[in-house]
Design an enzyme around this catalytic site. Sequence first.
Site, mmCIF file in Angstrom:
data_model
loop_
_atom_site.group_PDB
_atom_site.id
_atom_site.type_symbol
_atom_site.label_atom_id
_atom_site.label_comp_id
_atom_site.label_asym_id
_atom_site.label_seq_id
_atom_site.Cartn_x
_atom_site.Cartn_y
_atom_site.Cartn_z
ATOM 1 N N CYS A 114 -18.483 16.924 4.318
ATOM 2 C CA CYS A 114 -18.214 16.279 3.026
ATOM 3 C C CYS A 114 -19.043 15.011 2.806
ATOM 4 O O CYS A 114 -19.063 14.469 1.703
ATOM 5 C CB CYS A 114 -16.734 15.978 2.885
ATOM 6 S SG CYS A 114 -15.758 17.481 2.880
ATOM 7 N N HIS A 256 -15.681 10.460 -2.273
ATOM 8 C CA HIS A 256 -15.495 11.900 -2.033
ATOM 9 C C HIS A 256 -14.078 12.296 -2.423
ATOM 10 O O HIS A 256 -13.108 11.664 -1.985
ATOM 11 C CB HIS A 256 -15.758 12.205 -0.551
ATOM 12 C CG HIS A 256 -15.274 13.546 -0.140
ATOM 13 N ND1 HIS A 256 -15.640 14.692 -0.806
ATOM 14 C CD2 HIS A 256 -14.439 13.941 0.849
ATOM 15 C CE1 HIS A 256 -15.051 15.730 -0.243
ATOM 16 N NE2 HIS A 256 -14.312 15.305 0.768
ATOM 17 N N ASN A 286 -11.147 19.714 -3.712
ATOM 18 C CA ASN A 286 -12.118 19.152 -2.756
ATOM 19 C C ASN A 286 -13.238 20.170 -2.583
ATOM 20 O O ASN A 286 -13.039 21.221 -1.982
ATOM 21 C CB ASN A 286 -11.411 18.870 -1.430
ATOM 22 C CG ASN A 286 -12.337 18.280 -0.365
ATOM 23 O OD1 ASN A 286 -13.553 18.450 -0.421
ATOM 24 N ND2 ASN A 286 -11.757 17.623 0.616
HETATM 25 N N1 ACO Z 1 2.786 23.135 0.858
HETATM 26 C C1 ACO Z 1 4.000 22.722 1.285
HETATM 27 N N2 ACO Z 1 4.171 22.051 2.436
HETATM 28 C C2 ACO Z 1 3.071 21.798 3.174
HETATM 29 C C3 ACO Z 1 1.792 22.209 2.784
HETATM 30 C C4 ACO Z 1 1.675 22.911 1.569
HETATM 31 N N3 ACO Z 1 0.484 23.346 1.095
HETATM 32 N N4 ACO Z 1 0.890 21.802 3.724
HETATM 33 C C5 ACO Z 1 1.589 21.160 4.665
HETATM 34 N N5 ACO Z 1 2.910 21.160 4.335
HETATM 35 C C6 ACO Z 1 4.022 20.571 5.071
HETATM 36 C C7 ACO Z 1 3.723 20.353 6.537
HETATM 37 O O1 ACO Z 1 3.972 21.521 7.284
HETATM 38 C C8 ACO Z 1 4.654 19.202 6.877
HETATM 39 O O2 ACO Z 1 5.918 19.742 7.124
HETATM 40 P P1 ACO Z 1 6.847 19.091 8.274
HETATM 41 O O3 ACO Z 1 7.063 17.647 7.872
HETATM 42 O O4 ACO Z 1 8.064 19.934 8.233
HETATM 43 O O5 ACO Z 1 6.051 19.220 9.549
HETATM 44 C C9 ACO Z 1 4.708 18.399 5.594
HETATM 45 O O6 ACO Z 1 4.258 19.271 4.550
HETATM 46 C C10 ACO Z 1 3.842 17.177 5.638
HETATM 47 O O7 ACO Z 1 2.562 17.528 6.191
HETATM 48 P P2 ACO Z 1 1.412 16.467 6.353
HETATM 49 O O8 ACO Z 1 0.253 17.129 7.003
HETATM 50 O O9 ACO Z 1 1.951 15.216 6.961
HETATM 51 O O10 ACO Z 1 1.096 16.195 4.824
HETATM 52 P P3 ACO Z 1 0.185 15.091 4.243
HETATM 53 O O11 ACO Z 1 0.963 14.294 3.301
HETATM 54 O O12 ACO Z 1 -0.590 14.375 5.326
HETATM 55 O O13 ACO Z 1 -0.856 15.942 3.406
HETATM 56 C C11 ACO Z 1 -3.125 16.702 3.588
HETATM 57 C C12 ACO Z 1 -1.698 16.903 4.046
HETATM 58 C C13 ACO Z 1 -3.163 16.909 2.081
HETATM 59 C C14 ACO Z 1 -4.002 17.734 4.286
HETATM 60 C C15 ACO Z 1 -3.565 15.277 3.943
HETATM 61 O O14 ACO Z 1 -3.286 15.013 5.282
HETATM 62 C C16 ACO Z 1 -5.045 15.017 3.710
HETATM 63 O O15 ACO Z 1 -5.509 14.971 2.602
HETATM 64 N N6 ACO Z 1 -5.790 14.759 4.800
HETATM 65 C C17 ACO Z 1 -7.174 14.313 4.737
HETATM 66 C C18 ACO Z 1 -8.141 15.253 4.090
HETATM 67 C C19 ACO Z 1 -9.531 14.681 4.228
HETATM 68 O O16 ACO Z 1 -9.795 13.537 3.929
HETATM 69 N N7 ACO Z 1 -10.455 15.468 4.755
HETATM 70 C C20 ACO Z 1 -11.765 14.953 5.046
HETATM 71 C C21 ACO Z 1 -12.739 15.350 4.055
HETATM 72 S S1 ACO Z 1 -12.817 17.057 3.847
HETATM 73 C C22 ACO Z 1 -14.032 17.620 4.920
HETATM 74 O O17 ACO Z 1 -14.697 16.915 5.588
HETATM 75 C C23 ACO Z 1 -14.265 19.047 4.974
#
Ligand code: ACO
Length: 335
Positions: A114, A256, A286
């Site tokens: 990214c 990004h 994204n």
């Molecule tokens: N729908 C419903 N529930 C979900 C989903 C979904 N799609 N995905 C995860 N959950 C659940 C999880 O299982 C978890 O359940 P639990 O509490 O029972 O274990 C709960 O939701 C919370 O999960 P988290 O992973 O803590 O959710 P978070 O708020 O962190 O959001 C996300 C997840 C959106 C992936 C976030 O962590 C994020 O954006 N991370 C960074 C992304 C990024 O910057 N990437 C780098 C650039 S991209 C690249 O380089 C390719």
Amino acid sequence: MSTRRAAVVCGIGSYVPPDVVTNEDLARSLDTSDDWIRSRTGIARRRVVAPGTATSDLAVEAGLRALKSAGDGRAGAVVLATTTPDQPCPATAPQVAARLGLGEVPAFDVAAVCSGFLYGLASAAGLIAAGVTDRVLLIAADAFTTIINPKDRTTAVIFADGAGAVLLRAGSPREPGAVGPLVLGSDGGLSHLIEVPAGGSRQRSSGREPAPEDRFFRMVGRDTYRHAVERMTVTSTEAAERAGWRPCDVDRFAAHQANARILEAVSERLGIPGERRLSNIATVGNTGAASLPLLLAESAADGRLTAGHRLLLTAFGGGLSWGATTLVWPEVQTT
Ligand code: ACO
């Protein structure tokens, strides 16, 4: 007085495939909901490639628009930032250059996930500074959904497909459009946070067939989130300072489009008010390397980004990799 040949933005274009996937569409096959996706990521819908469409198809469309925006169809090199090349070998950029009718120009891919657009800017600026050519077409394109596991709700709701491109010409570091100081970094010790485990030399040389899920992209979301906020904040501050700006004084901030909450957290830490933050994640998701130029092209086209705006750009992605730079937005045609 500097005599450096700077890379100056003189054209911009973007392309997203026509097929739209809404959160409700995803919720029909995954254990997720529109409410979860909107509140945790800021995404409402995204564009995805149709079967048979490859990254080069998106790249050619964005490249054509950037060449048209610059007023003529010339470029002396093509740099393609992508994580989803058409094939593992050869690079996709030469095929894109050929399809754009650019002749036998230097053309190569840049793989920085990214952060690819900012690494691509550094490559393009280097080609210009070294005198290889006066005009570089930098395209960032990803058919990201082709490496996403449709059964993995933690990534399938985030990633999408698209392409953006800029044409860069040789010019003065002081003119509008000149790419400012580039701050880039990586931490390979954390490569496991964002990866496609199989398909490369490590797995192939083992002689073992990979587990089906290892062919797909995976991300440790929570840890990645933390690093993304930290790295984009620090790198943006450094790039702004090197340009002689304070982050809080920039007119527009383009990060990004990883996650709306990450964008809010980073701009808050930098002291940049929400109305100066550019965002299109709600409608495109994204899109990997394509995210930044797609955002710039859309913002320039709808008037959120106009000539004279002091712009701060930052990205973070797999590698881990990150970067930031500055730019005074130039007069450019949008298509
Ligand atoms: N729908 C419903 N529930 C979900 C989903 C979904 N799609 N995905 C995860 N959950 C659940 C999880 O299982 C978890 O359940 P639990 O509490 O029972 O274990 C709960 O939701 C919370 O999960 P988290 O992973 O803590 O959710 P978070 O708020 O962190 O959001 C996300 C997840 C959106 C992936 C976030 O962590 C994020 O954006 N991370 C960074 C992304 C990024 O910057 N990437 C780098 C650039 S991209 C690249 O380089 C390719």
